[in-house]
Design a protein around this motif. Structure first.
Motif, PDB file in Angstrom:
ATOM      1  N   SER A 105       0.816  -1.223   0.014  1.00  0.00           N
ATOM      2  CA  SER A 105       0.006   0.098   0.156  1.00  0.00           C
ATOM      3  C   SER A 105       1.117   1.289  -0.099  1.00  0.00           C
ATOM      4  O   SER A 105       0.524   2.373  -0.633  1.00  0.00           O
ATOM      5  CB  SER A 105      -0.899  -0.008   1.251  1.00  0.00           C
ATOM      6  OG  SER A 105      -1.875  -0.996   1.168  1.00  0.00           O
ATOM      7  N   PRO A 226      -5.158  -3.054   0.310  1.00  0.00           N
ATOM      8  CA  PRO A 226      -6.016  -2.998  -0.863  1.00  0.00           C
ATOM      9  C   PRO A 226      -7.337  -3.937  -0.810  1.00  0.00           C
ATOM     10  O   PRO A 226      -8.196  -3.467  -1.234  1.00  0.00           O
ATOM     11  CB  PRO A 226      -5.006  -3.296  -1.937  1.00  0.00           C
ATOM     12  CG  PRO A 226      -3.538  -2.715  -1.606  1.00  0.00           C
ATOM     13  CD  PRO A 226      -3.797  -3.152  -0.086  1.00  0.00           C
ATOM     14  N   THR A 245      -3.722   6.048   2.344  1.00  0.00           N
ATOM     15  CA  THR A 245      -4.044   4.775   1.543  1.00  0.00           C
ATOM     16  C   THR A 245      -5.455   5.139   0.812  1.00  0.00           C
ATOM     17  O   THR A 245      -5.708   4.250  -0.035  1.00  0.00           O
ATOM     18  CB  THR A 245      -3.992   3.726   2.344  1.00  0.00           C
ATOM     19  OG1 THR A 245      -5.178   3.567   3.130  1.00  0.00           O
ATOM     20  CG2 THR A 245      -2.875   3.576   3.022  1.00  0.00           C
TER      21      THR A 245
END
Length: 297
Positions: A105, A226, A245
């Motif tokens: 990430s 993710p 993120t």
């Protein structure tokens, strides 16, 4: 290894193709060789190993147990040789290779945006990236520079702090509409999404607001952010993630802040490298570029 016991690459290629097709004829066609040539290479390999790799049963070619065992390792060797050859071909003759390991990430959401200027300013350095989700021994894995998340002190590594971390709680707008959330305790009854390497993150988030709940460790665990974000966008739960993120998803309306409390983590993101590599020009330039980017925000 004594050289006479080291099989040739050609012999291993012939064996692998014959094992995949279970046919010397089809292996020969694939490799643009004669059937006799493939057969001879396999026979030479069998003589070297002192074991039969194939046996014939009613005109069919079958792997022996020794052949099946050898095939797995042969495939790994051939794949590694191919990957190494392709890697060499991507580098120009005057390039230095800088091997970099990053958290997935962090690499895709922060680091990637900082690379174009470095690449443009350093045409003689070729970057080779690897993803790691946990700390590791850089020298053992032949990595020059890495990005770690933690306390900022690792033995025999020079460490440069790049980014503090603020944790936010996000979910899909549809999920937020279905639930009336008026206090942080309300989140405890929802499906909590956890990063497997941070099993106590939700516990600390609740505790930071003096909320006591026996559900802070409940929920679903994922290896990377993710996957957590994808699940949250699909309405699978609420995610506690670093703000950097999720900026893109928030701006696009794919996710929304569930509860406006930002939790500052005790850890941060660091650029690290073996201390003795600090004087290498490729390492020094990379470090200088990224620390400058981090200072600029």
């Amino acid at each position: 290894m004594v050289s006479r016991h080291l099989p040739s690459t050609a012999a291993m290629q012939c064996f692998e193709a014959a094992a995949r097709h279970l046919s010397f004829t089809r292996a020969a066609e694939e490799l643009n060789l004669s059937q006799s040539a493939v057969s001879k290479q396999v026979a030479h390999l069998e003589a070297t190993l002192q074991h039969k790799l194939f046996r014939r049963v009613r005109r069919s070619l079958l792997l022996t147990p020794e052949g099946a065992m050898f095939l797995s390792d042969v495939r790994k060797v051939l794949i590694q040789i191919e990957m190494s050859a392709q890697a060499v071909m991507t580098y120009s003759g005057n390039s230095e290779v800088l091997k970099v390991a990053t958290l997935p990430s962090f690499g895709s959401r922060w680091l990637a945006n900082k690379l174009p200027d470095f690449i443009a300013a350093n045409p003689g350095i070729s970057l080779e990236f690897h993803e790691r989700v946990e700390d590791f021994d850089l020298e053992q894995q032949s990595i020059d520079v890495a990005f770690f998340y933690g306390h900022g002190s690792w033995p025999n590594l020079a460490c440069h702090k790049l980014l503090d971390e603020e944790m936010v709680v996000v979910a899909s707008p549809a999920l937020i509409e279905r639930h009336r959330i008026t206090r942080p305790e309300d989140l405890a009854g929802l499906s909590l999404l956890h990063l497997s390497t941070r099993p106590d993150a939700w516990h600390h988030w609740f505790a930071d607001q003096s909320v006591a709940t026996d559900r802070s460790y409940h929920g679903h665990r994922f290896e990377t952010f993710p996957m957590i974000l994808r699940t949250a966008m699909a309405g699978g739960g609420v995610a506690l993630v670093p703000y950097f993120t999720v900026e893109e998803e928030l701006a696009a309306g794919k996710l929304a802040i569930v509860w406006h409390h930002r939790f500052s983590s005790a850890n941060a993101y660091y650029l690290v490298y073996p201390e003795h590599l600090g004087e290498l020009a490729k390492v020094r330039r990379f470090v200088e570029h990224l620390t400058r980017c981090a200072a600029q925000g």
